[in-house]
Design a protein around this motif. Structure first.
Motif, PDB file in Angstrom:
ATOM      1  N   ILE A  24       0.729  -1.203   0.105  1.00 38.11           N
ATOM      2  CA  ILE A  24      -0.156  -0.116   0.014  1.00 38.11           C
ATOM      3  C   ILE A  24       0.842   1.100   0.060  1.00 38.11           C
ATOM      4  CG2 ILE A  24      -0.117   0.014   2.472  1.00 38.11           C
ATOM      5  CD1 ILE A  24      -3.178   1.180   2.287  1.00 38.11           C
ATOM      6  N   ARG A  25       0.520   2.197  -0.769  1.00 33.92           N
ATOM      7  CA  ARG A  25       1.004   3.603  -0.601  1.00 33.92           C
ATOM      8  C   ARG A  25       0.129   4.565  -1.073  1.00 33.92           C
ATOM      9  NH1 ARG A  25       4.700   2.180  -5.838  1.00 33.92           N
ATOM     10  NH2 ARG A  25       2.823   2.420  -7.702  1.00 33.92           N
ATOM     11  N   ALA A  26       0.335   5.697  -0.695  1.00 33.83           N
ATOM     12  CA  ALA A  26      -0.496   6.907  -0.961  1.00 33.83           C
ATOM     13  C   ALA A  26       0.140   8.048  -1.983  1.00 33.83           C
ATOM     14  CB  ALA A  26      -0.701   7.999   0.131  1.00 33.83           C
ATOM     15  N   CYS A  27      -0.293   8.533  -3.015  1.00 31.98           N
ATOM     16  CA  CYS A  27       0.218   9.196  -4.037  1.00 31.98           C
ATOM     17  C   CYS A  27      -0.510  10.627  -4.334  1.00 31.98           C
ATOM     18  CB  CYS A  27       0.095   8.660  -5.275  1.00 31.98           C
ATOM     19  SG  CYS A  27       0.950   7.014  -5.252  1.00 31.98           S
ATOM     20  N   ARG A  28       0.173  11.653  -4.873  1.00 33.71           N
ATOM     21  CA  ARG A  28      -0.331  12.956  -5.386  1.00 33.71           C
ATOM     22  C   ARG A  28      -0.177  12.738  -6.724  1.00 33.71           C
ATOM     23  NH1 ARG A  28       2.070  18.877  -5.213  1.00 33.71           N
ATOM     24  NH2 ARG A  28       3.959  17.739  -5.882  1.00 33.71           N
ATOM     25  N   ASP A  29      -1.512  13.118  -7.372  1.00 29.22           N
ATOM     26  CA  ASP A  29      -1.705  13.081  -8.978  1.00 29.22           C
ATOM     27  C   ASP A  29      -1.161  14.198  -9.624  1.00 29.22           C
ATOM     28  OD1 ASP A  29      -2.439  12.683 -11.684  1.00 29.22           O
ATOM     29  OD2 ASP A  29      -4.378  11.627 -11.316  1.00 29.22           O
ATOM     30  N   ARG A  30      -0.317  14.237 -10.425  1.00 32.00           N
ATOM     31  CA  ARG A  30       0.435  15.537 -10.990  1.00 32.00           C
ATOM     32  C   ARG A  30      -0.004  15.725 -12.361  1.00 32.00           C
ATOM     33  NH1 ARG A  30       5.796  17.464  -8.767  1.00 32.00           N
ATOM     34  NH2 ARG A  30       6.311  16.968 -10.826  1.00 32.00           N
ATOM     35  N   GLY A  31      -0.715  14.941 -12.822  1.00 27.41           N
ATOM     36  CA  GLY A  31      -1.525  15.193 -14.206  1.00 27.41           C
ATOM     37  C   GLY A  31      -0.568  13.922 -15.382  1.00 27.41           C
ATOM     38  N   SER A  32      -0.814  14.012 -16.421  1.00 26.73           N
ATOM     39  CA  SER A  32      -0.131  13.122 -17.423  1.00 26.73           C
ATOM     40  C   SER A  32       1.168  13.652 -17.979  1.00 26.73           C
ATOM     41  CB  SER A  32      -1.048  13.072 -18.527  1.00 26.73           C
ATOM     42  OG  SER A  32      -1.181  14.047 -19.253  1.00 26.73           O
ATOM     43  N   LEU A  33       1.655  14.667 -17.589  1.00 24.89           N
ATOM     44  CA  LEU A  33       2.851  15.312 -18.071  1.00 24.89           C
ATOM     45  C   LEU A  33       3.831  15.064 -17.091  1.00 24.89           C
ATOM     46  CD1 LEU A  33       1.970  18.531 -20.227  1.00 24.89           C
ATOM     47  CD2 LEU A  33       2.448  15.999 -21.033  1.00 24.89           C
ATOM     48  N   ARG A  34       3.738  14.981 -15.688  1.00 23.10           N
ATOM     49  CA  ARG A  34       4.556  14.787 -14.690  1.00 23.10           C
ATOM     50  C   ARG A  34       4.360  13.341 -13.639  1.00 23.10           C
ATOM     51  NH1 ARG A  34       4.217  20.498 -11.955  1.00 23.10           N
ATOM     52  NH2 ARG A  34       2.198  20.008 -12.368  1.00 23.10           N
ATOM     53  N   PRO A  35       5.380  12.956 -13.174  1.00 19.31           N
ATOM     54  CA  PRO A  35       5.330  11.570 -12.449  1.00 19.31           C
ATOM     55  C   PRO A  35       4.552  12.180 -11.461  1.00 19.31           C
ATOM     56  CG  PRO A  35       7.625  12.239 -12.591  1.00 19.31           C
ATOM     57  CD  PRO A  35       6.834  13.290 -13.404  1.00 19.31           C
ATOM     58  N   ASP A  36       3.863  11.141 -10.697  1.00 21.70           N
ATOM     59  CA  ASP A  36       3.012  11.366  -9.406  1.00 21.70           C
ATOM     60  C   ASP A  36       4.183  11.088  -8.346  1.00 21.70           C
ATOM     61  OD1 ASP A  36       0.848  11.387 -11.012  1.00 21.70           O
ATOM     62  OD2 ASP A  36       0.159   9.481 -10.099  1.00 21.70           O
ATOM     63  N   ASN A  37       3.824  11.966  -7.303  1.00 20.35           N
ATOM     64  CA  ASN A  37       4.675  11.594  -6.133  1.00 20.35           C
ATOM     65  C   ASN A  37       3.907  10.800  -5.264  1.00 20.35           C
ATOM     66  OD1 ASN A  37       4.597  14.504  -6.963  1.00 20.35           O
ATOM     67  ND2 ASN A  37       6.323  14.889  -5.467  1.00 20.35           N
ATOM     68  N   CYS A  38       4.735   9.638  -4.756  1.00 14.36           N
ATOM     69  CA  CYS A  38       4.067   8.830  -3.935  1.00 14.36           C
ATOM     70  C   CYS A  38       5.069   8.636  -2.729  1.00 14.36           C
ATOM     71  CB  CYS A  38       4.264   7.431  -4.581  1.00 14.36           C
ATOM     72  SG  CYS A  38       2.966   7.104  -5.929  1.00 14.36           S
ATOM     73  N   THR A  39       4.152   8.138  -1.708  1.00 16.21           N
ATOM     74  CA  THR A  39       4.757   7.732  -0.259  1.00 16.21           C
ATOM     75  C   THR A  39       5.966   6.519  -0.352  1.00 16.21           C
ATOM     76  OG1 THR A  39       3.156   6.558   0.589  1.00 16.21           O
ATOM     77  CG2 THR A  39       3.160   8.897   1.038  1.00 16.21           C
ATOM     78  N   LYS A  40       6.351   6.198   0.561  1.00 18.91           N
ATOM     79  CA  LYS A  40       7.116   4.863   0.652  1.00 18.91           C
ATOM     80  C   LYS A  40       6.184   3.823   0.580  1.00 18.91           C
ATOM     81  CE  LYS A  40       7.115   4.554   5.607  1.00 18.91           C
ATOM     82  NZ  LYS A  40       7.925   4.701   6.817  1.00 18.91           N
TER      83      LYS A  40
END
Length: 136
Positions: free
Chosen positions: A114-130
C-alpha cells in the motif's frame, strides 16, 4: 449425553468464532506522508478465509495536504500477483477510506502492498510515499 454433546459443539463454534475475530483484528499502520498527500490514522487487517474474500483490508483518512496546487490524491494497494488498484480522494479535502483488495482465485492473500500518492497530471510523474509491505 446428548446435552453434553450439544454443549461441546456450541463451545467449539464459539471459540472458532472468537479465533476468527482475533485473526481479522485491525492493526495500526504508520503514517504515509509525502509531498501533497497524507494517509492518516490508517489501519489494516488480513481477513481470514471466507471473510471478505480473505483479502487485505485497510482504512484511514486520505488528505490533500497542498490544497492550492490543484492536484488530486489517491491510495494504491495490491496483493500478490495483481496490479495496483487505485482509490481516489478529493482535491482540497480529507476523505475516509475503507477498502478491501483480494485475489478472487484464492481463499486468502498472503502479501499486500500500500502507498499514497499525489496525482500531478499526465505530463509529470506522481509523488508517492514509501510503499508498505504486509504479510500474513
Amino acid at each position: 449425553m446428548r446435552r453434553s454433546a450439544v454443549a461441546v459443539l456450541a463451545a467449539g463454534l464459539f471459540f472458532t468464532g472468537a479465533g476468527s475475530a482475533v485473526a481479522d483484528a485491525w492493526r495500526s499502520m504508520p503514517l504515509l506522508k509525502g509531498t501533497g498527500v497524507a494517509f492518516e490514522k490508517a489501519k489494516y487487517t488480513m481477513y481470514p478465509k471466507f471473510t471478505q474474500h480473505g483479502g487485505f483490508g485497510f482504512k484511514g483518512n486520505l488528505r490533500d495536504t497542498h490544497q492550492s496546487d490543484g492536484h488530486n490524491v489517491y491510495v494504491q494497494a495490491k496483493v500478490e500477483g495483481y496490479s495496483w488498484r487505485r482509490f481516489n480522494g478529493k482535491q482540497k479535502k480529507t476523505v475516509k477510506l475503507q477498502k478491501v483488495v483480494y485475489d478472487g482465485a484464492a481463499l486468502y492473500v498472503s502479501e499486500a502492498w500500500i502507498r499514497a500518492c499525489r496525482d500531478r497530471g499526465s505530463l509529470r510523474p506522481d509523488n508517492c510515499t514509501k510503499t508498505l509491505h504486509y504479510t500474513r
